[in-house]
Design an enzyme around this catalytic site. Structure first.
Site, PDB file in Angstrom:
ATOM      1  N   PRO A   1       0.827  -1.220   0.000  1.00 42.33           N
ATOM      2  CA  PRO A   1       0.000   0.000   0.000  1.00 42.33           C
ATOM      3  C   PRO A   1       0.858   1.266   0.000  1.00 42.33           C
ATOM      4  O   PRO A   1       1.834   1.363   0.742  1.00 42.33           O
ATOM      5  CB  PRO A   1      -0.799  -0.107   1.303  1.00 42.33           C
ATOM      6  N   GLU A   2       0.503   2.206  -0.859  1.00 45.27           N
ATOM      7  CA  GLU A   2       1.189   3.495  -0.918  1.00 45.27           C
ATOM      8  C   GLU A   2       0.183   4.578  -0.513  1.00 45.27           C
ATOM      9  O   GLU A   2      -0.909   4.270  -0.052  1.00 45.27           O
ATOM     10  CB  GLU A   2       1.725   3.738  -2.337  1.00 45.27           C
TER      11      GLU A   2
ATOM     12  N   ARG B   1       2.038 -11.576   5.654  1.00 43.79           N
ATOM     13  CA  ARG B   1       3.504 -11.661   5.728  1.00 43.79           C
ATOM     14  C   ARG B   1       4.083 -11.239   7.078  1.00 43.79           C
ATOM     15  O   ARG B   1       5.288 -11.340   7.280  1.00 43.79           O
ATOM     16  CB  ARG B   1       4.128 -10.799   4.619  1.00 43.79           C
TER      17      ARG B   1
ATOM     18  N   ARG C   1      19.720  16.914  -3.624  1.00 38.65           N
ATOM     19  CA  ARG C   1      20.030  15.492  -3.832  1.00 38.65           C
ATOM     20  C   ARG C   1      20.397  15.252  -5.291  1.00 38.65           C
ATOM     21  O   ARG C   1      20.054  14.220  -5.870  1.00 38.65           O
ATOM     22  CB  ARG C   1      18.818  14.644  -3.437  1.00 38.65           C
TER      23      ARG C   1
END
Ligand SMILES: [Zn+2]
Length: 289
Positions: free
Chosen positions: A2-3, A112, A163
């Site tokens: 899930p995001e 999991r 970055r």
């Protein structure tokens, strides 16, 4: 996994379902769900408290409690947060249960077993770095929320400059930079912005930065509108699948024609994660791109 759009979907549903309910019991069926706290201590801190709001921070569901703390849930790979009533049938792989005084409850199911729960100070979840308290058990420091007003084109350009040597795709997955974007939505966003996943953040031209900034917000909003993406495990708080997986342009579509130019989508690995891109409209060289 899930995001942001999947977690946001769950949080919005739970807002309607559990706000105002008082926690009457907590039980854990897998000791690591609440670690480092033993389930007994965890239960002691939860029982008797009312849920005053439900939100999301990055990929965490945030259940706000009276008294300034929050129960946060990390679904990780296969976690499901299901709202159920006394008459609801059993769910498989239940690892913890939050029961309410009226007989309804939340089941945390997780095949999991990577999912976790924690109780944190709500200030821990702030986007303001100076407001964060030092000890944050689950999330460390989380970056900007991409659907918040703080995520401006300018702040995004500054992040990319800071970055500059990082490859763009792995940078989008870095939760300390931008919170909530995972592999699927990063892949879809850079396709929409016509940027190759290996390009360095510092090589993006202003027009590409603007396109990518727009694309990130666009794919996340679309994901929310379609109730999230269900490829394998994800279901919402009512146990229903999302529909966003039908809307992917490149994710999981190796060999299929690019919806924009018709060239076959390719699968590669960037920064250790599988990725999909169109070799024609997402070129590695900025000179030809
Ligand atoms: Zn293409």
């Amino acid at each position: 996994m899930p995001e942001l759009p999947e977690v946001e979907t769950i949080a919005r549903q739970l807002r309607e379902l559990v706000v105002g309910r008082r926690i009457s019991e907590f039980s854990s069926l897998w000791h690591r769900v609440t670690e480092p706290l033993p389930a007994k201590h965890f239960a002691k801190r939860l029982v008797g408290r009312e849920i005053t709001g439900v939100g999301r921070r990055g990929k965490f569901v945030v259940l706000e409690l009276d008294g300034g703390e929050a129960l946060i849930v990390s679904l990780r790979m296969t976690g499901k947060l299901l709202f159920r009533e006394a008459s609801s049938p059993e769910d498989a792989y239940v690892r913890a249960v939050v029961g309410f005084a009226d007989g309804t409850f939340l089941r945390f199911a997780d095949t999991r077993k990577f999912g976790r729960m924690a109780i944190v100070d709500v200030r821990d979840l702030s986007e303001e770095p100076h407001e964060r308290v030092a000890h944050a058990p689950l999330h460390g420091s989380l970056g900007v929320e991409p659907l918040s007003r703080r995520f401006t084109r300018r702040s995004f350009a500054e992040l990319l400059a800071r970055r500059g040597r990082a490859a763009i795709k792995p940078l989008l997955l870095d939760q300390r930079a931008i919170a909530g974007v995972g592999n699927i939505y990063a892949i879809e966003a850079i396709w929409r912005a016509r940027i190759h996943p290996r390009r360095t953040a510092g090589s993006l031209r202003p027009l590409e930065v603007a396109r990518l900034h727009e694309a990130i917000k666009w794919v996340l909003r679309k994901g929310i509108r379609f109730g999230g993406a269900s490829r394998r495990d994800y279901v919402d708080a009512r146990g229903n699948a999302g529909r966003m997986q039908q809307e992917f342009n490149v994710y999981g579509r190796a060999g299929e024609p690019c919806p924009r130019c018709g060239r076959a989508i390719v699968r590669t690995v960037v920064g250790g994660r599988g990725t999909f891109n169109c070799p024609r409209c997402q070129r590695a060289s900025i000179l030809r791109g």
